[in-house]
Write an enzyme that holds these catalytic residues in place. Structure first.
Site, PDB file in Angstrom:
ATOM      1  CE1 TYR A   1      41.021  53.607  44.777  1.00  0.00           C
ATOM      2  CE2 TYR A   1      41.135  53.282  47.134  1.00  0.00           C
ATOM      3  CZ  TYR A   1      41.761  53.515  45.939  1.00  0.00           C
ATOM      4  OH  TYR A   1      43.123  53.639  45.911  1.00  0.00           O
TER       5      TYR A   1
ATOM      6  N   GLY B   1      53.057  34.816  43.207  1.00  0.00           N
ATOM      7  CA  GLY B   1      53.379  33.726  42.290  1.00  0.00           C
ATOM      8  C   GLY B   1      52.191  33.111  41.598  1.00  0.00           C
TER       9      GLY B   1
ATOM     10  N   GLY C   1      49.336  41.308  43.211  1.00  0.00           N
ATOM     11  CA  GLY C   1      49.274  39.859  43.425  1.00  0.00           C
ATOM     12  C   GLY C   1      50.316  39.065  42.678  1.00  0.00           C
TER      13      GLY C   1
END
Length: 388
Positions: free
Chosen positions: A54, A277, A273
């Site tokens: 990462y 929406g 995510g």
């Protein structure tokens, strides 16, 4: 509102929300990362997940920054080591990340040992609470066959290869079907457990876990540990994502984890995510939303969470409809669904902004009624696993 806790193992109590750090060092600067860690810790989150590769998308210039930032936070804030639980991971064979031990080429004892020491150095800590294999050694990226032969006098194994150390195939990162034609030799699981056991004995790691594994892999790790007292037993699995849009865990892995008492760390509860929406809003989500920001640079995310997939959009819109019907925030519905699973100890989520973190924290105490669960299951039957 305090985040509830879960007893993952003896003397290892974790918050049911685990803050993933894979944006630290790429989307989030050091000051931003420190503020998010402060906010999470103040809310009762004590569990943090990282990995040697990462942040993502992975680059040589940023590799290891996520671990470094977390370590700096602990030191700068003078936080007692026993107040936080840090989980991190060793990268499996890739062939693409040449800046991590030339690939990495395989998950032999040498690679695991070097990875543990590298993570401890970046974290500037003397031990890691939960050390996980990020993905199995059984992962093909080359056509060269691998041979394994006994190694040194310690009983380790040595990886011998022509150009690349090739591992056998296992479906993951959105793949769901096993293809025996793609099977190759791989580093023995016994060798990996031996290397991990030596790190446990040395006090470098406390517990071990797996990530992106299959039922076969989980059972083999357990089988070898049961038959050798020197091998540590896995305590957890970060499943190949778990969310309203991906419930493949329940098809086979759930039975293994239930009977073997292995707890689940469900990652990607918001499906990158999508379940908020935001990608289906009239403006198509902010430009700094991950699938927009890294378009063309994040193949694993874009393939699994392809916004062009019609079933994904249809399913998401129906889940958003459930949230509206019952007066819930979409994030609350998504997080509560994952935490409602009886095998989930904690859900691993990522945020880049303070208000996103507030939404997730607010969701952890939401209870889903039987009526809500029934409505969710109807949509799942209609659109099963559009993001496998």
């Amino acid at each position: 509102m305090s985040v509830p806790l879960f007893n993952l193992a003896p003397n290892l109590t974790v918050s049911r929300l685990c803050l993933g750090t894979m944006t630290f060092g790429e989307q989030n600067s050091l000051p931003q990362s420190l503020r998010l860690l402060d906010q999470a810790f103040d809310a009762g989150i004590n569990f943090f997940d990282s990995a040697e590769m990462y942040p993502v998308p992975q680059r040589a210039e940023t590799q290891g920054k996520s671990e470094e930032y977390f370590g700096q936070w602990v030191r700068k804030r003078k936080i007692s080591r026993d107040r936080v639980v840090i989980a991190t991971k060793v990268a499996g064979p890739s062939g693409q990340m040449s800046w991590i031990r030339d690939g990495p080429k395989c998950l032999d004892a040498k690679n695991i040992t070097e990875a543990v020491d590298g993570s401890l150095k970046r974290l500037q800590m003397d031990h890691i609470d939960l050390y996980q294999i990020h993905w199995p050694d059984r992962f093909v990226y080359s056509s060269y066959p691998l041979s394994i032969s006994p190694g040194d006098s310690l009983g380790l194994w040595t990886c011998h290869f022509k150009t690349n150390c090739v591992s056998s195939y296992v479906p993951m990162f959105g793949e769901t079907e096993y293809d025996p034609v793609r099977q190759f030799s791989s580093v023995p699981i016994e060798e990996q457990l031996d290397a991990l056991g030596r790190a446990v004995d040395a006090g470098k790691i406390r517990y071990i876990g797996l990530s992106n594994e299959t039922p076969y892999g989980v059972m083999k790790f357990l089988h070898f540990a049961e038959n050798n007292v020197h091998y540590p037993k896995i305590i957890s699995v970060q499943v190949n994502s778990y969310s309203l849009l991906c419930r493949t865990f329940d098809s086979g892995m759930a039975e293994c984890c239930h009977h073997e008492r292995i707890y689940v760390l469900g990652y990607s509860p918001l499906a990158m995510g999508i379940l908020s929406g935001k990608y289906f809003a009239s403006d198509g989500a902010p430009s700094d939303a991950r699938l927009n920001l890294f378009k063309g640079r994040y193949s694993e995310g874009e393939s699994r969470y392809s916004l062009a997939r019609n079933t994904l959009k249809l399913a998401t819109m129906e889940y958003l409809g459930i949230a509206e019907k019952y007066g819930l925030h979409p994030v609350s519905l998504a997080i509560a669904f994952v935490l409602n699973h009886p095998l989930v100890a904690s859900t691993v989520f990522g945020v880049t902004k303070s208000w996103q973190l507030e939404e997730v924290i607010s969701a952890c105490n939401v209870e889903l009624t039987s009526e809500i669960i029934a409505d969710i299951n109807k949509i799942h039957a209609k659109f099963p696993n559009p993001c496998p």
